[in-house]
Design a protein around this motif. Sequence first.
Motif, PDB file in Angstrom:
ATOM      1  N   ARG A  43     -16.122  38.990  38.202  1.00 52.32           N
ATOM      2  CA  ARG A  43     -16.906  38.501  39.342  1.00 52.32           C
ATOM      3  C   ARG A  43     -18.366  38.379  38.955  1.00 52.32           C
ATOM      4  O   ARG A  43     -18.864  39.145  38.137  1.00 52.32           O
ATOM      5  N   TYR A  44     -19.007  37.415  39.575  1.00 48.45           N
ATOM      6  CA  TYR A  44     -20.453  37.280  39.394  1.00 48.45           C
ATOM      7  C   TYR A  44     -21.143  37.502  40.729  1.00 48.45           C
ATOM      8  O   TYR A  44     -20.626  37.073  41.767  1.00 48.45           O
ATOM      9  N   GLY A  45     -22.321  38.080  40.676  1.00 49.70           N
ATOM     10  CA  GLY A  45     -23.132  38.259  41.883  1.00 49.70           C
ATOM     11  C   GLY A  45     -22.496  39.239  42.831  1.00 49.70           C
ATOM     12  O   GLY A  45     -21.569  39.977  42.493  1.00 49.70           O
ATOM     13  N   THR A  59     -15.589  34.898  42.300  1.00 48.27           N
ATOM     14  CA  THR A  59     -14.534  35.478  41.465  1.00 48.27           C
ATOM     15  C   THR A  59     -14.135  34.410  40.456  1.00 48.27           C
ATOM     16  O   THR A  59     -13.456  33.445  40.791  1.00 48.27           O
ATOM     17  N   ALA A  60     -14.596  34.572  39.221  1.00 52.12           N
ATOM     18  CA  ALA A  60     -14.360  33.561  38.188  1.00 52.12           C
ATOM     19  C   ALA A  60     -12.980  33.736  37.554  1.00 52.12           C
ATOM     20  O   ALA A  60     -12.329  32.756  37.191  1.00 52.12           O
ATOM     21  N   VAL A  61     -12.536  34.979  37.415  1.00 54.03           N
ATOM     22  CA  VAL A  61     -11.204  35.281  36.874  1.00 54.03           C
ATOM     23  C   VAL A  61     -10.527  36.188  37.896  1.00 54.03           C
ATOM     24  O   VAL A  61     -11.062  37.231  38.250  1.00 54.03           O
ATOM     25  N   SER A  80     -13.092  22.274  34.012  1.00 57.51           N
ATOM     26  CA  SER A  80     -14.388  22.940  33.996  1.00 57.51           C
ATOM     27  C   SER A  80     -14.520  23.831  35.233  1.00 57.51           C
ATOM     28  O   SER A  80     -14.148  23.446  36.334  1.00 57.51           O
ATOM     29  N   GLY A  81     -15.025  25.039  35.026  1.00 57.81           N
ATOM     30  CA  GLY A  81     -15.260  25.954  36.140  1.00 57.81           C
ATOM     31  C   GLY A  81     -14.060  26.793  36.530  1.00 57.81           C
ATOM     32  O   GLY A  81     -14.118  27.570  37.485  1.00 57.81           O
ATOM     33  N   CYS A  82     -12.944  26.699  35.794  1.00 55.81           N
ATOM     34  CA  CYS A  82     -11.741  27.438  36.198  1.00 55.81           C
ATOM     35  C   CYS A  82     -11.758  28.885  35.705  1.00 55.81           C
ATOM     36  O   CYS A  82     -10.858  29.654  36.021  1.00 55.81           O
ATOM     37  N   GLY A  83     -12.753  29.251  34.908  1.00 56.51           N
ATOM     38  CA  GLY A  83     -12.870  30.658  34.507  1.00 56.51           C
ATOM     39  C   GLY A  83     -12.539  30.957  33.056  1.00 56.51           C
ATOM     40  O   GLY A  83     -12.497  32.117  32.657  1.00 56.51           O
ATOM     41  N   LYS A  84     -12.355  29.904  32.236  1.00 59.92           N
ATOM     42  CA  LYS A  84     -11.979  30.108  30.832  1.00 59.92           C
ATOM     43  C   LYS A  84     -13.036  30.916  30.076  1.00 59.92           C
ATOM     44  O   LYS A  84     -12.730  31.893  29.409  1.00 59.92           O
ATOM     45  N   SER A  85     -14.283  30.457  30.173  1.00 55.17           N
ATOM     46  CA  SER A  85     -15.352  31.134  29.424  1.00 55.17           C
ATOM     47  C   SER A  85     -15.545  32.551  29.930  1.00 55.17           C
ATOM     48  O   SER A  85     -15.802  33.467  29.141  1.00 55.17           O
ATOM     49  N   SER A  86     -15.413  32.728  31.232  1.00 54.84           N
ATOM     50  CA  SER A  86     -15.587  34.070  31.789  1.00 54.84           C
ATOM     51  C   SER A  86     -14.537  35.016  31.237  1.00 54.84           C
ATOM     52  O   SER A  86     -14.837  36.165  30.894  1.00 54.84           O
ATOM     53  N   LEU A  87     -13.321  34.533  31.113  1.00 52.30           N
ATOM     54  CA  LEU A  87     -12.255  35.374  30.559  1.00 52.30           C
ATOM     55  C   LEU A  87     -12.545  35.689  29.091  1.00 52.30           C
ATOM     56  O   LEU A  87     -12.420  36.834  28.644  1.00 52.30           O
TER      57      LEU A  87
HETATM   58  P1  ADP Z   1     -15.030  27.381  32.572  1.00 48.85           P
HETATM   59  O1  ADP Z   1     -15.294  28.071  31.283  1.00 48.85           O
HETATM   60  O2  ADP Z   1     -13.576  27.197  32.843  1.00 48.85           O
HETATM   61  O3  ADP Z   1     -15.797  26.107  32.742  1.00 48.85           O
HETATM   62  P2  ADP Z   1     -16.582  29.534  33.736  1.00 48.85           P
HETATM   63  O4  ADP Z   1     -15.915  30.781  33.338  1.00 48.85           O
HETATM   64  O5  ADP Z   1     -17.807  29.124  32.984  1.00 48.85           O
HETATM   65  O6  ADP Z   1     -15.513  28.348  33.756  1.00 48.85           O
HETATM   66  O7  ADP Z   1     -16.980  29.634  35.273  1.00 48.85           O
HETATM   67  C1  ADP Z   1     -16.072  30.053  36.272  1.00 48.85           C
HETATM   68  C2  ADP Z   1     -16.802  30.185  37.594  1.00 48.85           C
HETATM   69  O8  ADP Z   1     -17.766  31.228  37.502  1.00 48.85           O
HETATM   70  C3  ADP Z   1     -17.551  28.941  38.000  1.00 48.85           C
HETATM   71  O9  ADP Z   1     -17.492  28.831  39.406  1.00 48.85           O
HETATM   72  C4  ADP Z   1     -18.957  29.230  37.549  1.00 48.85           C
HETATM   73  O10 ADP Z   1     -19.883  28.536  38.344  1.00 48.85           O
HETATM   74  C5  ADP Z   1     -19.062  30.731  37.762  1.00 48.85           C
HETATM   75  N1  ADP Z   1     -19.991  31.367  36.822  1.00 48.85           N
HETATM   76  C6  ADP Z   1     -19.911  31.342  35.474  1.00 48.85           C
HETATM   77  N2  ADP Z   1     -20.903  32.060  34.931  1.00 48.85           N
HETATM   78  C7  ADP Z   1     -21.634  32.556  35.957  1.00 48.85           C
HETATM   79  C8  ADP Z   1     -22.805  33.389  36.051  1.00 48.85           C
HETATM   80  N3  ADP Z   1     -23.411  33.864  34.958  1.00 48.85           N
HETATM   81  N4  ADP Z   1     -23.267  33.683  37.287  1.00 48.85           N
HETATM   82  C9  ADP Z   1     -22.643  33.216  38.392  1.00 48.85           C
HETATM   83  N5  ADP Z   1     -21.550  32.440  38.384  1.00 48.85           N
HETATM   84  C10 ADP Z   1     -21.047  32.104  37.177  1.00 48.85           C
END
Ligand code: ADP
Length: 407
Positions: A43-45, A59-61, A80-87
């Motif tokens: 989660r962010y924020g 909730t990114a993941v 894009s934005g589905c949470g891959k990088s966050s995971l």
């Molecule tokens: P992907 O890699 O699939 O493009 P991300 O993991 O980058 O997706 O992002 C998933 C979600 O989390 C998106 O809604 C993005 O806006 C949000 N997000 C990513 N990084 C941050 C951050 N540092 N702070 C707040 N929200 C974030």
Amino acid sequence: MVQTDPAPSRTGAPEPSRPDAVPDPDPVPGEGAGLAVRDVVVRYGGHGTGGARTDPGTTAVAGVTLDVPPGEVLALLGPSGCGKSSLLRAVAGLEPVASGAVAWDGRDLAGVPVHRRGFGLMFQEGQLFPHRDVAGNVAYGIAGLPRAARDARVTELLDVVGLAGYGRRAVATLSGGERQRVALARSLAPRPRLLLLDEPLSALDRGLRERLALDLREALRATGTTAVFVTHDHDEAFTVADRVAVMDAGRLLQVASPEDLWRAPASRRVAEFLGYQAFVPAELSAAGRSLDRRGADNSAYDGSDELLAIGPRGLRVVGTSGASDAQGGSASSGAGTWVATVVGSVFRRGAAEITVDVVLPGADPGSPARLVALAGTGGSGGADEGPEPGARVHVAPDPAGCAVVRG
Ligand code: ADP
């Protein structure tokens, strides 16, 4: 990156389990060799840093469970934005997990900082050191090795990434693709037990990306590297990975080999993301009725919302339409073919691709779908040269390019 763990075997085979007299204080359910991700939430924020609590955050993941055994290359694929990088960042230790666990060889990594996980990282922009030459960049993470061993490793890695002889080149003289090759060599040099790649090719143009995807696969195979590779491009995922994990809105939709994923998408959403172009109630199509139910877990399912998913090469023009066909483009014949109106055609990859408007079975007759059909099947009345715009043709799903999915 700095490696603090001893280098594991790079044979690609599972490493022998280490004798371990100390019971794992925090065993992860279902642990095994390699990476285990269990119900991970990121989660962010929502914490209101330095002030009042604000909102619940993003909730990114949203609870991902995943295993990557030693030697496997797994692609995380999703929009894009589905949470891959966050995971990926959570696995690396760059992002805290709100709940769940990340483990390596059955040991929970909670509290283990990024630089002590023994993982390598590679990003979209390789972030090379401009003041070091190519060899200096590749040697960055192995500064602790004796000089001869270090030089040998740099030479070996430059060879693996196709840059033999580039050691003394200044990085400013390299093309974008060469830079990413150097970045790859640098991240492989310390023999990371897991390499995490975040869209490493997406800054490159299309042709170069396809080439590099093949080379990346070869480099990972040649070094026996276990890897998680983030991409939004399904062709790239299929090229590089042994298995592909499809993500959407923070969740995993399906994890399968490229072949199984393509042949048996678990849902309409997965099929849409892979490029399947249209969906027809399976019972309204001869192809849909005849196709195997290849989904893995369909045993307890009555088939009532099954759809025939028509792939990008899953529709054929099987003949021209005679004067007796109904007008308006909405007729379907009893032989499993549908009447379509030609919009245009192009010749690509050795075949005529014909864009047609067709009212699919079960669809609103007033809103034809615009689909791409391949010309000719060797059947009667073929349209191999590509019919003129406005021509009326019969099209039919080609089972080889279709799948049955749940709606
Ligand atoms: P992907 O890699 O699939 O493009 P991300 O993991 O980058 O997706 O992002 C998933 C979600 O989390 C998106 O809604 C993005 O806006 C949000 N997000 C990513 N990084 C941050 C951050 N540092 N702070 C707040 N929200 C974030």
